[in-house]
Design a protein around this motif. Sequence first.
Motif, short mmCIF file in Angstrom:
data_model
loop_
_atom_site.label_atom_id
_atom_site.label_comp_id
_atom_site.label_asym_id
_atom_site.label_seq_id
_atom_site.Cartn_x
_atom_site.Cartn_y
_atom_site.Cartn_z
N ASN A 86 6.57 56.87 46.47
CA ASN A 86 5.48 55.96 46.81
C ASN A 86 4.15 56.34 46.18
OD1 ASN A 86 7.22 54.45 48.50
ND2 ASN A 86 6.83 55.86 50.21
N ARG A 87 4.17 57.25 45.22
CA ARG A 87 2.94 57.60 44.51
C ARG A 87 2.89 56.85 43.20
NH1 ARG A 87 0.93 62.72 45.75
NH2 ARG A 87 -0.70 62.25 44.20
N VAL A 88 1.71 56.30 42.85
CA VAL A 88 1.54 55.59 41.59
C VAL A 88 0.38 56.22 40.82
CG1 VAL A 88 2.48 53.40 42.42
CG2 VAL A 88 0.04 53.88 42.70
N ASN A 89 0.36 55.93 39.51
CA ASN A 89 -0.66 56.47 38.60
C ASN A 89 -0.64 58.00 38.63
OD1 ASN A 89 -1.52 53.84 37.92
ND2 ASN A 89 -2.93 53.81 39.66
N VAL A 90 0.54 58.55 38.70
CA VAL A 90 0.73 60.00 38.71
C VAL A 90 1.46 60.39 37.43
CG1 VAL A 90 1.77 61.95 39.90
CG2 VAL A 90 0.77 60.07 41.22
N ILE A 91 0.95 61.43 36.73
CA ILE A 91 1.59 61.94 35.53
C ILE A 91 2.74 62.85 35.95
CG2 ILE A 91 1.29 63.31 33.44
CD1 ILE A 91 -1.60 62.40 33.36
N VAL A 92 3.93 62.49 35.52
CA VAL A 92 5.13 63.22 35.91
C VAL A 92 5.43 64.35 34.94
CG1 VAL A 92 7.59 63.01 36.42
CG2 VAL A 92 6.01 61.17 37.04
N ALA A 93 5.33 64.06 33.63
CA ALA A 93 5.67 65.07 32.62
C ALA A 93 4.85 64.81 31.38
CB ALA A 93 7.17 65.02 32.29
N ILE A 148 10.74 63.25 45.14
CA ILE A 148 10.59 64.09 46.33
C ILE A 148 10.41 63.18 47.53
CG2 ILE A 148 9.19 65.88 47.43
CD1 ILE A 148 8.35 66.77 44.63
N ASP A 149 11.21 63.46 48.60
CA ASP A 149 11.14 62.67 49.82
C ASP A 149 9.91 63.08 50.62
OD1 ASP A 149 11.71 60.88 51.78
OD2 ASP A 149 13.24 62.13 52.75
N VAL A 150 9.14 62.10 51.09
CA VAL A 150 7.98 62.36 51.92
C VAL A 150 8.09 61.51 53.17
CG1 VAL A 150 6.50 62.93 49.97
CG2 VAL A 150 6.63 60.56 50.75
N ASN A 151 7.35 61.90 54.20
CA ASN A 151 7.36 61.18 55.46
C ASN A 151 6.58 59.88 55.28
OD1 ASN A 151 7.71 60.51 58.13
ND2 ASN A 151 5.97 61.75 58.84
N GLU A 152 7.28 58.77 55.35
CA GLU A 152 6.65 57.48 55.16
C GLU A 152 6.25 56.88 56.49
OE1 GLU A 152 8.62 55.07 51.85
OE2 GLU A 152 10.24 56.43 52.44
N SER A 153 5.28 56.01 56.42
CA SER A 153 4.73 55.39 57.63
C SER A 153 5.70 54.35 58.19
CB SER A 153 3.39 54.73 57.32
OG SER A 153 2.48 55.68 56.83
N ASP A 193 11.33 52.87 60.84
CA ASP A 193 11.01 54.06 60.07
C ASP A 193 11.81 54.02 58.76
OD1 ASP A 193 10.32 56.48 59.06
OD2 ASP A 193 10.71 57.61 60.89
N PRO A 194 11.12 53.97 57.59
CA PRO A 194 11.85 53.92 56.32
C PRO A 194 12.58 55.21 55.98
CG PRO A 194 9.52 54.11 55.90
CD PRO A 194 9.66 53.94 57.38
N ASP A 195 12.25 56.31 56.64
CA ASP A 195 12.90 57.58 56.34
C ASP A 195 14.27 57.61 57.02
OD1 ASP A 195 10.68 58.59 54.87
OD2 ASP A 195 9.65 58.95 56.77
N ARG A 196 15.27 57.14 56.28
CA ARG A 196 16.62 57.08 56.86
C ARG A 196 17.26 58.45 56.98
NH1 ARG A 196 19.57 53.06 52.99
NH2 ARG A 196 18.41 54.36 51.49
N GLY A 202 6.87 63.03 62.37
CA GLY A 202 7.17 63.79 61.17
C GLY A 202 6.09 64.80 60.85
N VAL A 203 6.31 65.56 59.76
CA VAL A 203 5.36 66.57 59.31
C VAL A 203 4.98 66.23 57.87
CG1 VAL A 203 4.95 69.02 58.91
CG2 VAL A 203 6.43 68.29 60.80
N PRO A 204 3.75 65.80 57.66
CA PRO A 204 2.74 65.46 58.68
C PRO A 204 3.07 64.11 59.30
CG PRO A 204 1.88 64.98 56.52
CD PRO A 204 3.22 65.60 56.28
N PRO A 205 2.52 63.83 60.50
CA PRO A 205 2.83 62.55 61.13
C PRO A 205 2.32 61.39 60.29
CG PRO A 205 1.86 64.09 62.69
CD PRO A 205 1.67 64.70 61.35
N ALA A 206 3.05 60.28 60.36
CA ALA A 206 2.67 59.07 59.64
C ALA A 206 2.60 57.93 60.63
CB ALA A 206 3.66 58.76 58.53
N SER A 207 1.75 56.97 60.35
CA SER A 207 1.56 55.85 61.27
C SER A 207 1.40 54.57 60.48
CB SER A 207 0.33 56.08 62.17
OG SER A 207 -0.83 56.20 61.38
N GLY A 208 1.69 53.47 61.15
CA GLY A 208 1.53 52.15 60.58
C GLY A 208 1.01 51.20 61.64
#
Length: 911
Positions: free
Chosen positions: A399-406, A494-499, A528-531, A586-592
């Motif tokens: 879910n990150r955009v405009n990030v340089i990967v390599a 990388i899996d992150v805690n989604e809202s 919760d999108p984190d299945r 989650g760690v860290p907690p996420a909210s929507g």
Amino acid sequence: MLEHNQGIYLDSTLNGLGLLILFLIATESRGTLPLCRPGFSEDVYVAVVPESAEKGQPLFNVKFVNCGRGGLVRFECSNPFDFRIEADGVVYALRPLTLSTLPTVPLVIIARDKTNQQQWQTQVRLTPPDIQAPPARSQGLQEIWFPSRQTDSSSIGQLKRMKRDWVIPPINVPENSRGEFPQDLVRIRSDNDKNRSLRYSVTGPGADQPPTGIFIIHPISGELSVMKPLDREHISNFHLRAHAVDLNGNQVESPIDIVINVIDMNDNRPEFIHQIWNGSVPEGSKPGTFVMTVTSVDKDDPKTANGMLRYKIGSQNPESPTSNMFTINNKTGDIITVAAGLDREKVPQYTLIIQATDMEGNPMYGLSNTATAVIRVTDINDNPPEFTAEMFFGEVPENRVNVIVANLTVTDKDQPNTLAWKAVYKITGGDPTGRFSVPTDPTTNEGLVTVVKPIDYEISRTYMLTVVAVNEVSLARGIHSPRQSTATVSIRVIDVNESPYFDPNPKLIKLEEGMLAESTLTTFTAQDPDRFMQQSIRYTRLSDPANWLRIDANTGRITTIAVLDRESPYVKDNMYSATFLASDNGVPPASGTGTLQISLLDINDNAPHVYPQETEMCKKPEPNGINITALDGDLNPNAGPFAFELANRPSDVRRNWTITRLSGDYAQLNLKIGFLESGIYEIPIIITDSGNLPMSNTSYLRVKVCQCDHNGDCTDQQHIIAAGLGTGAIIAILLCIIILLILVLLFVVWMKRRDKERQAKQLLIDPEDDVRDNILKYDEEGGGEEDQDYDLSQLQQPDTIEPDTIKPVGIRRMDERPLHPEPQYPIRSAAPHPGDIGDFINEGLKAADNDPTAPPYDSLLVFDYEGSGSTAGSLSSLNSSSSGGDQDYDYLNDWGPRFRKLADMYGGSDD
């Protein structure tokens, strides 16, 4: 007969030219001879030409008698490619001529009359000059004779044609001569010097015109000499005229033209226009490719070998791949390539030493000079970009955009920062949805693998991208991209805690207003999108403007805590919105957040009321009707049409007023009687709406009856009061005015009390002179009366005091008791000039003690007289031989009440 090896030999000579002219004039006047016969002066001319002639150089001239025809005669030459004849008969060379290029056949000159096409012709035979030894000072010097004309004595009666004429060839003088000067050139002669003495002279540039003093002629012998070395690069030829006059200055011969050519010597080296020449050639150029042109100039005559240059390459640096990569056209100076193998990546620049030599490149006799040619090998795209590795790795949180990967690094052997060096990266595989892009870093030329669309870990955990690197311009012909121009990029997500998210969002429900508290509305849950994470979701209320709702923290069930009212100001367009928050653990907690929209349906829960609530009416209304309507907070059909009627109580309402329905929403209130007293009347009106369960309401219409003018406007006080300020406002204004007056009064009282206190404390004397109950500091002794500046005017006799300083009668001190008029006492006699200051003080003390007007306490007295002098001298002479503690101050008790304070201070006990 005259001879000259550089002239034109004529067949015969005419003697007695002067007698012939006189004879012609005389016979012409008598009409015995023809006036004139046009034609050439000779049938055949013999012209001696120099060994080499320049283009445009005069060679000889022919004489034509035109008999006044002027410009009607035109000359033509049989060889128009080599010679040109002008209207004055002078023949010029059209190209450089040498002995080997002279024509062998005679040159035919034709004169043609333009009017009648009559023509005349003659021939000119061109011969080279005879080989002769260098001229000497006097002996063997070549001679130039003035041309002469003679007539035959046997044919004096008719005009005889002249047989020959002179053409004077140029005189050649080499430049930079080192011989002795003056150096003789030729001798000018006239055949008239046999009978009389003549004087010779020359005129023109170099003689009597600037530059003067180069050529001189001996006036008697006619020897023409040069005075200094000549420089062809400065002046290439001189045109002089020779003159012969008698002793009286009369001209005896027509002037003859003498041309002196300065023969060029090889005295100048070639000079390059630039010492360093810069050129360029693309790498990989084929042999024969033009590179540049170098140019050198030589001040010597370019038509001779002295000025004919030849070029050659002296050296090449570096000698790679061969020592002869370039060649030069020896005449034009054009440099071209002669070998293949130009490679900028190996040899970016060549330096050539170019040599120019005159004398047509003769290394033995020619003069040389050199210049440097710098040839830069320009870049072409002959090297494709190549990746430094076959595989690149990177990772990115979901879910990150405009990030340089390599960062993808490439190498390119072409010239940096050129189009052939700059890389362009393209993704050819592994990204069907277009979630990545690879822009180029303009500084490092690296490829920056960037995420442009969100990546979901739950959908794809890794990506394998295929990236190809190319240049901004195409590769040169014959160059193909290698395998190293393609690389693979492995990206791990990388899996992150989604809202948590609500679906749908916003959620819309429809309810009737008036729903009671603790009523369940709906269940509003989030997902919760984190299945792959086991997390729980809790719900809280984030925004509830009317405070109507409550949500269960675990289930998301929404209930009411108050009655829902569509007419609430928090409801816009029948829609009420509330926002809820869903948070995971989650760690860290996420909210929507999610929005619940409640569309409230109207019910008949609002009774109508009259509008307007206040109105005005004249005592004698004309017309006497008042139009009214009703307002209802509900919507149709729970609002209009309305039913209007008057209440039964009080009884005078129906007696004085009637109400008539005009339409579904409007009614008219009318006055039954014709006159009504001024005042305020409240009319009760019962209004009923049209709801399913109709609602009624008794509203009071406030009618203000007043006296009206002719326009129907109220004019009495009742109207003014009704239209003016209210009772509360008037009371507030009065209170403010009263408080302001009280504050002003208190301020005046305070000021007066302050003035009284000042007057009670004020004394007649100045505060500075009041020494009562004060401690004075006497610790400054000073240097005696001579050093002090005292005002002794107060110690003078009263008769010496200024009148304006005397206290007027009636002015009293503050501490005096004005009980009765002041008694008149005899004036105390002033002791003149007391001998001791102590006696003076004692007398003043007695006078003060006997003064009944003195107050019963100590005060400062102003003595009338001290004396105009003192026999005791300065006060500094009053000293004591003992300390202050040894003195007895009891005598102060005898001095009266004024010194009692001092007696208590100094004469009392230690207590």
